[in-house]
Design a protein around this motif. Sequence first.
Motif, short mmCIF file in Angstrom:
data_model
loop_
_atom_site.label_atom_id
_atom_site.label_comp_id
_atom_site.label_asym_id
_atom_site.label_seq_id
_atom_site.Cartn_x
_atom_site.Cartn_y
_atom_site.Cartn_z
N GLY A 27 33.62 -7.95 -15.14
CA GLY A 27 34.52 -7.86 -13.99
C GLY A 27 35.82 -7.12 -14.27
O GLY A 27 36.46 -6.62 -13.35
N GLN A 28 36.23 -7.03 -15.53
CA GLN A 28 37.50 -6.39 -15.87
C GLN A 28 37.31 -5.10 -16.67
O GLN A 28 38.25 -4.62 -17.30
N VAL A 29 36.09 -4.55 -16.66
CA VAL A 29 35.82 -3.29 -17.37
C VAL A 29 35.03 -2.35 -16.46
O VAL A 29 34.30 -2.79 -15.58
N VAL A 30 35.19 -1.07 -16.70
CA VAL A 30 34.42 -0.03 -16.02
C VAL A 30 33.39 0.47 -17.02
O VAL A 30 33.71 0.71 -18.18
N ARG A 31 32.17 0.61 -16.57
CA ARG A 31 31.11 1.09 -17.45
C ARG A 31 31.18 2.59 -17.63
O ARG A 31 31.54 3.31 -16.71
N GLN A 32 30.82 3.04 -18.81
CA GLN A 32 30.79 4.46 -19.14
C GLN A 32 29.91 5.18 -18.13
O GLN A 32 28.82 4.74 -17.81
N GLY A 33 30.42 6.29 -17.62
CA GLY A 33 29.67 7.07 -16.65
C GLY A 33 29.62 8.53 -17.04
O GLY A 33 30.04 8.92 -18.11
N SER A 34 29.11 9.32 -16.14
CA SER A 34 28.99 10.74 -16.42
C SER A 34 30.24 11.49 -15.99
O SER A 34 30.97 11.06 -15.10
N ARG A 35 30.48 12.61 -16.61
CA ARG A 35 31.55 13.54 -16.28
C ARG A 35 32.96 12.95 -16.38
O ARG A 35 33.89 13.45 -15.78
N GLY A 36 33.12 11.86 -17.09
CA GLY A 36 34.45 11.34 -17.33
C GLY A 36 35.09 10.61 -16.17
O GLY A 36 36.23 10.19 -16.25
N ARG A 37 34.39 10.46 -15.05
CA ARG A 37 34.97 9.77 -13.89
C ARG A 37 35.33 8.33 -14.22
O ARG A 37 36.25 7.78 -13.64
N HIS A 38 34.61 7.71 -15.14
CA HIS A 38 34.90 6.33 -15.50
C HIS A 38 36.29 6.19 -16.13
O HIS A 38 36.94 5.16 -15.98
N LEU A 39 36.76 7.23 -16.79
CA LEU A 39 38.10 7.18 -17.40
C LEU A 39 39.17 7.09 -16.32
O LEU A 39 40.08 6.27 -16.39
N ALA A 40 39.08 7.94 -15.31
CA ALA A 40 40.05 7.93 -14.22
C ALA A 40 39.97 6.63 -13.43
O ALA A 40 41.00 6.05 -13.07
N LYS A 41 38.75 6.15 -13.18
CA LYS A 41 38.57 4.91 -12.42
C LYS A 41 39.19 3.73 -13.15
O LYS A 41 39.89 2.91 -12.56
N ALA A 42 38.95 3.64 -14.46
CA ALA A 42 39.51 2.54 -15.26
C ALA A 42 41.04 2.61 -15.26
O ALA A 42 41.71 1.58 -15.13
N ALA A 43 41.60 3.80 -15.40
CA ALA A 43 43.06 3.95 -15.40
C ALA A 43 43.64 3.57 -14.04
O ALA A 43 44.64 2.86 -13.97
N GLU A 44 43.00 4.00 -12.96
CA GLU A 44 43.47 3.68 -11.60
C GLU A 44 43.42 2.19 -11.33
O GLU A 44 44.32 1.63 -10.71
N GLU A 45 42.34 1.54 -11.75
CA GLU A 45 42.13 0.12 -11.46
C GLU A 45 42.72 -0.80 -12.53
O GLU A 45 42.58 -2.02 -12.43
#
Length: 91
Positions: A27-45
């Motif tokens: 619930g408190q982590v973003v899973r690794q995704g393609s094209r680096g979008r997970h990095l931005a999502k984790a930082a935003e959230e």
Amino acid sequence: MIEKLDYSLCTVCRSLFKRGDGGKWGGQVVRQGSRGRHLAKAAEEEKGIVYWLDAQAERGGTAAANDTIYHRRYLCPDCVRALFGGAAAND
């Protein structure tokens, strides 16, 4: 034992952080995704990141695909913000 308490160890700073939330495993982590979008999502959230070392598992000779679960790594929300906080702005 740490995992059973819904906490994880950050790969970078070695601190413990809350990974689970309300019975949700990640619930408190973003899973690794393609094209680096997970990095931005984790930082935003303001969440951590969970990622897998698939290449290491292949080199290590673990044949079964589900063996990679043991090669799971985490970054805490503080390290995500420090390392990738600009990723959200660059998106």
